[in-house]
Design a protein around this motif. Structure first.
Motif, PDB file in Angstrom:
ATOM      1  N   ASP A 101       1.022  -1.306   0.176  1.00  0.00           N
ATOM      2  CA  ASP A 101      -0.135  -0.103  -0.114  1.00  0.00           C
ATOM      3  C   ASP A 101       0.795   1.223  -0.074  1.00  0.00           C
ATOM      4  O   ASP A 101       1.912   1.450   0.707  1.00  0.00           O
ATOM      5  CB  ASP A 101      -0.746   0.200   1.238  1.00  0.00           C
ATOM      6  N   ALA A 102       0.524   2.308  -0.687  1.00  0.00           N
ATOM      7  CA  ALA A 102       1.292   3.434  -0.809  1.00  0.00           C
ATOM      8  C   ALA A 102       1.449   3.996   0.580  1.00  0.00           C
ATOM      9  O   ALA A 102       2.436   4.843   0.499  1.00  0.00           O
ATOM     10  CB  ALA A 102       0.573   4.554  -1.839  1.00  0.00           C
ATOM     11  N   HIS A 103       0.627   3.858   1.446  1.00  0.00           N
ATOM     12  CA  HIS A 103       0.838   4.603   2.821  1.00  0.00           C
ATOM     13  C   HIS A 103       1.424   3.745   3.790  1.00  0.00           C
ATOM     14  O   HIS A 103       1.471   4.132   4.894  1.00  0.00           O
ATOM     15  CB  HIS A 103      -0.650   5.116   3.208  1.00  0.00           C
ATOM     16  N   ASN A 104       2.038   2.526   3.675  1.00  0.00           N
ATOM     17  CA  ASN A 104       2.511   1.520   4.579  1.00  0.00           C
ATOM     18  C   ASN A 104       3.615   2.340   5.447  1.00  0.00           C
ATOM     19  O   ASN A 104       3.698   1.905   6.585  1.00  0.00           O
ATOM     20  CB  ASN A 104       2.855   0.340   4.122  1.00  0.00           C
ATOM     21  N   ALA A 105       4.332   3.332   5.020  1.00  0.00           N
ATOM     22  CA  ALA A 105       5.394   3.791   5.813  1.00  0.00           C
ATOM     23  C   ALA A 105       4.810   4.964   6.500  1.00  0.00           C
ATOM     24  O   ALA A 105       5.852   5.656   7.151  1.00  0.00           O
ATOM     25  CB  ALA A 105       6.531   4.058   4.687  1.00  0.00           C
ATOM     26  N   ASP A 106       3.748   5.486   6.316  1.00  0.00           N
ATOM     27  CA  ASP A 106       3.093   6.901   6.955  1.00  0.00           C
ATOM     28  C   ASP A 106       2.875   6.606   8.496  1.00  0.00           C
ATOM     29  O   ASP A 106       2.823   5.505   8.953  1.00  0.00           O
ATOM     30  CB  ASP A 106       2.050   7.126   6.245  1.00  0.00           C
ATOM     31  N   GLY A 107       2.784   7.563   8.994  1.00  0.00           N
ATOM     32  CA  GLY A 107       2.500   7.569  10.509  1.00  0.00           C
ATOM     33  C   GLY A 107       1.130   6.865  10.802  1.00  0.00           C
ATOM     34  O   GLY A 107       0.119   6.761  10.007  1.00  0.00           O
ATOM     35  N   PHE A 108       0.761   6.840  11.859  1.00  0.00           N
ATOM     36  CA  PHE A 108      -0.507   6.176  12.209  1.00  0.00           C
ATOM     37  C   PHE A 108      -1.623   6.976  11.979  1.00  0.00           C
ATOM     38  O   PHE A 108      -2.654   6.261  11.152  1.00  0.00           O
ATOM     39  CB  PHE A 108      -0.491   5.915  13.782  1.00  0.00           C
ATOM     40  N   ALA A 109      -1.756   8.236  12.066  1.00  0.00           N
ATOM     41  CA  ALA A 109      -2.890   8.832  11.786  1.00  0.00           C
ATOM     42  C   ALA A 109      -3.156   9.017  10.166  1.00  0.00           C
ATOM     43  O   ALA A 109      -4.322   9.181  10.024  1.00  0.00           O
ATOM     44  CB  ALA A 109      -2.818  10.347  12.570  1.00  0.00           C
ATOM     45  N   THR A 110      -1.999   9.059   9.547  1.00  0.00           N
ATOM     46  CA  THR A 110      -2.088   9.169   8.050  1.00  0.00           C
ATOM     47  C   THR A 110      -2.693   7.735   7.586  1.00  0.00           C
ATOM     48  O   THR A 110      -3.630   7.806   6.598  1.00  0.00           O
ATOM     49  CB  THR A 110      -0.857   9.481   7.542  1.00  0.00           C
ATOM     50  N   THR A 145     -11.103   8.974  12.462  1.00  0.00           N
ATOM     51  CA  THR A 145     -10.768   9.878  13.395  1.00  0.00           C
ATOM     52  C   THR A 145     -10.304   8.976  14.564  1.00  0.00           C
ATOM     53  O   THR A 145     -10.343   9.678  15.783  1.00  0.00           O
ATOM     54  CB  THR A 145     -12.064  10.468  13.798  1.00  0.00           C
ATOM     55  N   LEU A 146      -9.954   7.959  14.539  1.00  0.00           N
ATOM     56  CA  LEU A 146      -9.560   7.181  15.892  1.00  0.00           C
ATOM     57  C   LEU A 146      -8.533   7.777  16.716  1.00  0.00           C
ATOM     58  O   LEU A 146      -8.452   7.972  17.655  1.00  0.00           O
ATOM     59  CB  LEU A 146      -8.965   5.741  15.669  1.00  0.00           C
ATOM     60  N   ASP A 147      -7.353   8.281  15.937  1.00  0.00           N
ATOM     61  CA  ASP A 147      -6.467   8.865  16.538  1.00  0.00           C
ATOM     62  C   ASP A 147      -6.695  10.062  17.317  1.00  0.00           C
ATOM     63  O   ASP A 147      -6.129  10.381  18.421  1.00  0.00           O
ATOM     64  CB  ASP A 147      -5.279   9.172  15.680  1.00  0.00           C
ATOM     65  N   VAL A 148      -7.525  10.929  16.675  1.00  0.00           N
ATOM     66  CA  VAL A 148      -7.845  12.351  17.462  1.00  0.00           C
ATOM     67  C   VAL A 148      -8.613  11.734  18.774  1.00  0.00           C
ATOM     68  O   VAL A 148      -8.728  12.349  19.755  1.00  0.00           O
ATOM     69  CB  VAL A 148      -8.265  13.243  16.651  1.00  0.00           C
ATOM     70  N   ARG A 149      -9.800  10.896  18.369  1.00  0.00           N
ATOM     71  CA  ARG A 149     -10.748  10.747  19.475  1.00  0.00           C
ATOM     72  C   ARG A 149     -10.021  10.003  20.731  1.00  0.00           C
ATOM     73  O   ARG A 149     -10.517  10.349  21.728  1.00  0.00           O
ATOM     74  CB  ARG A 149     -11.717   9.607  18.733  1.00  0.00           C
TER      75      ARG A 149
END
Ligand code: PLP
Length: 386
Positions: free
Chosen positions: A3-12, A254-258
């Motif tokens: 996935d193009a986002h696998n290296a991104d941070g948790f919230a991303t 929204t898990l991270d902000v929640r």
């Protein structure tokens, strides 16, 4: 999984993994594939590998891909409820005659499932205090032990168990180590990073986060058990419906902000209740006086939104508190944006009354939502004095 986002941070990742826009229309949100079957281009000519909705559905795949990324697993499977996920896992990993060691404060429904359903099919269990590592070692030495079941923080007394130490003990005994991560969610704790083999979720709670869907999931560190569980998911069929999977994905964005807000609000309420004349004890890992505080600070990135309160006036005071709040609504469940209050001994934990897992009758449990903290504080303060 690529996935193009696998290296991104948790919230991303929570917002983007498994969520590529629809290539045919450009719709930024992938559609709900509300379909039971998939047309074939000639016999066996499947587009994207989908054949029949019990075996797979793109909306479910999106949720499973997302959960695997957030927990750091190789694969995730999504089910119709948390207990359906647990049932599939136990049947995938164990055979009749095997023995499970589980925490003596696991979710009551987990105990009921293992004791009454799997027990009738020859699976034995021992409940143990997970804080007592010698007792855990002794229980794991029981012949036929194949699984160690951990829940941390636990319900309703918010006991924190040492994931690294328990994983080591479980593996030394040859057991599959399972962690029910429902209370922390992957935003605050990632058990696979401590060496656990499987994470269990009731996605009904923080992952879904809006009290509008029942669901469950398993996330695996390795392929072998994931394959077996996927076969049970397909062959026994307790899959999540496309709309349910879609709602859960929508919640997870929204898990991270929640979780940050749940934790802040719960911390404020716990601090306000400590030392209140009507309160004997406050159980919240964010309080420095909580026995699991140091451990929670080390293995979690926040203390979460759940806390319990022991009332000095006993059961009558606890019942009055639970029935006197205005913003906190009296209901089972937890983890939604709205605050809930419960009386465990007659609600969530009624199924374990009279067993070793019984909850004292002066305890009230709060699932602290993400409303304005001033309103929540005023609400508990008026109710505790009611
Ligand atoms: C709710 C819950 C479950 C069961 O999940 P359902 O979605 O209700 O089947 C399991 N474990 C924990 C910790 C829970 O809170």
């Amino acid at each position: 999984m690529t996935d193009a986002h696998n290296a991104d941070g948790f919230a991303t990742r929570a917002i983007h993994v498994g969520q590529e826009f629809d290539p045919t229309t450009g719709a930024i949100i992938p559609p709900i594939y509300q379909t039971s079957t998939f047309v074939q281009d000639g016999i066996g000519g499947l587009r994207g590998g989908y054949e029949y909705g019990r075996a797979g559905n793109p909306t479910r795949t999106a949720l499973e891909t997302l959960l695997a990324s957030l927990e750091g697993g190789v694969r995730a499977l999504s089910f119709a409820s948390g207990l359906a996920a647990e049932d599939a896992l136990i049947r995938a990993a164990l055979t009749p005659g095997d023995h499970i060691v589980l925490g003596n404060d696991v979710y009551g429904g987990t105990h009921r499932l293992i004791e009454r359903i799997h027990g009738a099919w020859g699976i034995r269990n021992t409940t143990v205090d997970l804080a007592d590592l010698d007792a855990v070692r002794t229980a794991l030495a029981t012949e036929g032990t194949r699984m160690l079941w951990i829940e941390t923080p636990s319900n309703p007394l918010m006991k924190v168990s040492d994931l690294a130490a328990l994983v080591t003990l479980g593996h030394e005994a040859g057991a599959v180590v399972v962690v029910d991560n429902t209370f922390a969610s992957p935003a605050l704790q990632q058990p696979l990073s401590f060496g656990a083999d499987v994470v269990v979720h009731s996605t009904t709670k923080y992952l879904g986060g809006h009290s509008d869907v029942i669901g469950g999931a398993l996330v695996f560190a390795g392929e072998e058990l994931a394959e077996k569980a996927q076969f049970i998911q397909f062959a026994a069929g307790a899959v999540s419906a496309p709309l349910d999977a879609w709602l859960t994905v929508r919640g997870i964005k929204t898990l991270d902000v929640r979780m940050k807000r749940h934790s802040e609000n719960a911390q404020a309420i716990a601090e306000a209740l400590v030392g209140h004349p009507g309160v004997d004890a406050v159980y919240y890992p964010g309080l420095p006086t909580h026995p699991g505080h140091e451990l929670a600070a080390a293995q979690m990135s926040g203390f979460g939104g759940m806390l319990s309160v022991a009332l000095s006036g006993g059961a009558p005071a606890a019942r009055r508190f639970a029935e006197s709040t205005r913003v906190f609504q009296l209901a089972e469940s937890l983890g939604g944006v709205e605050s809930l209050i419960g009386y465990p001994s007659e609600m969530t934990h009624a199924s374990v009354r009279g067993t070793a897992l019984e909850v004292p009758d002066n305890i009230v449990r709060l699932s602290v939502g993400i409303e304005d903290v001033a309103d929540l504080l005023a609400d508990v303060e008026q109710a505790v004095g009611a």
